[in-house]
Design an enzyme around this catalytic site. Structure first.
Site, PDB file in Angstrom:
ATOM      1  N   MET A  14       7.112  -2.622  -0.235  1.00  0.00           N
ATOM      2  CA  MET A  14       7.072  -3.922  -0.410  1.00  0.00           C
ATOM      3  C   MET A  14       8.419  -4.494   0.406  1.00  0.00           C
ATOM      4  O   MET A  14       9.509  -4.048  -0.016  1.00  0.00           O
ATOM      5  CB  MET A  14       6.943  -4.465  -2.034  1.00  0.00           C
ATOM      6  N   VAL A  15       8.011  -5.529   1.308  1.00  0.00           N
ATOM      7  CA  VAL A  15       9.227  -6.205   1.738  1.00  0.00           C
ATOM      8  C   VAL A  15      10.393  -6.683   0.902  1.00  0.00           C
ATOM      9  O   VAL A  15       9.993  -7.533  -0.093  1.00  0.00           O
ATOM     10  CB  VAL A  15       8.785  -7.124   2.738  1.00  0.00           C
ATOM     11  N   CYS A 111      -0.704  -5.328   6.187  1.00  0.00           N
ATOM     12  CA  CYS A 111       0.144  -6.331   5.851  1.00  0.00           C
ATOM     13  C   CYS A 111      -0.518  -7.791   6.695  1.00  0.00           C
ATOM     14  O   CYS A 111      -0.367  -7.599   8.094  1.00  0.00           O
ATOM     15  CB  CYS A 111       1.410  -6.162   6.050  1.00  0.00           C
ATOM     16  N   ALA A 237       2.102  -2.146  -6.604  1.00  0.00           N
ATOM     17  CA  ALA A 237       2.897  -3.087  -5.741  1.00  0.00           C
ATOM     18  C   ALA A 237       3.519  -4.040  -6.999  1.00  0.00           C
ATOM     19  O   ALA A 237       4.574  -3.807  -7.492  1.00  0.00           O
ATOM     20  CB  ALA A 237       2.170  -3.882  -4.671  1.00  0.00           C
TER      21      ALA A 237
END
Length: 469
Positions: A14-15, A111, A237
């Protein structure tokens, strides 16, 4: 030992969330494998690998001195490095750079955000099966660690199954499948039937992803998601971003306890305060308008964050421990990440900080030091202040009578750093610094008279105005 992807509970990439503190916290709570946030190949190739003896980490540092990727021994055998790439040769170069510090390499093919799809990366790869095949084969044949990829489903089940069969033939160790199409978002239902069909179509482990909120809210829900998708493993996530204790078999922990656990890792590893703040805000979600949420939103530094959560003493102890480690490394002749120059070796240092609440309101240590220099007919103090690139904190050295003084602690502003340097000088010389409880000095008395005179002037002016009205 080669990392297995069968029957695992996994923290998803996860960014802005998947940095070292979150990964370690997930492992603490029960995750088997953790993925770092997607890092782009070109950015990684610009980095140099630095062994950070102070933090006991391995840092990949950009030319700007910003730490792009950080890891430690604790996660080495369970960390998957996710890469953003559209070029086989660049991907291989990064993989060779990083492979000894991680357990596996993953290619992001799912993504849909612009920062990932630009340049043909992320979900943009889904329309280029030839490129997918070339990238994965190049990595599988070029490095010793397992290679995986993470995809989204295609518009039809048939096209999706054909893609994963192509991916399986490249020799990857696992395929993570986010059960949504690239144009779909979290509010759209996850397609468990697609993941189930994929799991039945290939022999390589399939990792199911996309079940947060709709299915996964706590640990017990993980098995339900695994069962309905038929997957080998489950990747979490958003549910983990909101509360990483979702990995605990014993159940969720109170959110504030989780946030404090996260802060401990963030401070311990010098995580940038903006990233720490972002992750904490994600955990608070709809509580951001609460008193605690508003205080968190106003923070501007790691110290501010610790003050909000009543962890100031922990922050101070970490800072002192790191400074002591730097001194120890210098004594042993070892390299530190942030070495002092020769000039600073002759600086008189103390671990002190200027806390406004501990000092008289009318004066500051800098004022005391300036007053003393004037009384002794010495040149006025000269402050030289530098800013640390890692967290943008400041440290100041003050020169007085051909000697130099500074605090070993870094501060969130230039003004605070200069006050701390002045305190070191005053304490070394045995002079008053303006703390509450000190015997009243001439400077304090002068300031009080000045304040009183200003009050009289204001009162007289107000009376004159009132008379005119």
């Amino acid at each position: 030992m080669v990392l297995s992807f069968c029957d695992k509970l996994i923290l998803a990439p996860m960014v802005r969330v998947g940095s070292l503190p979150m990964r370690l916290l997930a492992l603490d709570y029960g995750a088997d494998i953790v993925y770092c946030e997607e890092l782009v190949d070109i950015k990684m190739l610009q980095c140099r690998r630095v062994v950070n003896e102070v933090l006991q980490t391995v840092d990949y540092v950009a030319p700007t001195e910003r730490v792009i990727f950080q890891t430690c021994e604790r996660e080495k055998d369970r960390l998957v490095f996710q890469m953003g790439t559209a070029d086989p040769e660049r991907a291989l170069a990064v993989a060779k750079l990083i492979e000894n510090d991680v357990a596996a390499i993953d290619i992001n093919m799912g993504c849909p955000k612009e920062y990932s799809t630009k340049g043909g990366m992320g979900a943009a790869l889904l329309s280029s099966p030839e490129k997918i095949e070339k990238i994965l084969k190049t990595l599988v044949n070029g490095i010793s660690k397992p290679v995986t990829c993470k995809i989204r489903i295609l518009p039809t089940l048939e096209a999706t199954v054909n893609l994963v069969k192509l991916i399986e033939r490249t020799g990857v160790a696992a395929i993570a499948v986010h059960g949504r199409k690239k144009e779909e978002r979290p509010q759209h239902p996850v397609h468990c039937d697609f993941i189930k069909a994929i799991s039945e179509a290939v022999s390589v482990p399939v990792i199911a992803n996309g079940g947060s909120q709709e299915i996964i809210r706590e640990f017990q829900d993980v098995e339900a998601f695994r069962s309905v998708t038929g997957a080998s493993s489950v990747m979490v996530a958003r549910a983990a971003m909101w509360n990483p204790s979702v990995f605990r078999r014993e159940g969720l922990l109170p959110l504030e306890d989780v946030m404090r656990d996260y802060i401990r890792y963030a401070v311990r590893y010098n995580n940038h305060h903006t990233n720490t703040k972002y992750c904490l805000c994600q955990m608070m979600r709809d509580q951001l308008e609460s008193p605690l949420g508003r205080k968190l939103h106003a923070t501007q530094s790691a110290l501010d964050i610790c003050e909000v959560f009543e962890m100031t003493s922990f922050y101070e102890s970490c800072q002192l421990s790191q400074e002591a480690m730097k001194v120890s490394l210098n004594i042993n002749g070892q390299e530190t990440v942030e070495t002092d120059n020769e000039e600073n070796l002759n600086v008189i240092q103390m671990a002190v900080r200027f806390e406004r609440k501990d000092y008289l309101p009318q004066v500051t240590p800098k004022m005391f030091l300036l007053e003393w220099c004037r009384k002794e007919k010495l040149p006025q103090p000269v402050y030289c202040t530098v800013q640390r690139s890692l967290d943008k904190f400041f440290r100041s050295v003050v020169s007085v009578n051909e000697k130099k003084y500074c605090s070993t602690l870094w501060d969130k502003s230039k003004k605070l750093a200069e006050q701390a340097a002045a305190i070191v000088c005053l304490r070394t010389l045995g002079l008053p610094e303006g703390k509450l409880g000190e015997e009243e000095s001439n400077l304090v008395r002068k300031r009080k008279r000045a304040v009183q005179d200003e009050s009289v002037d204001v009162t007289d002016s107000q009376a004159l105005l009132n008379g005119c009205c």
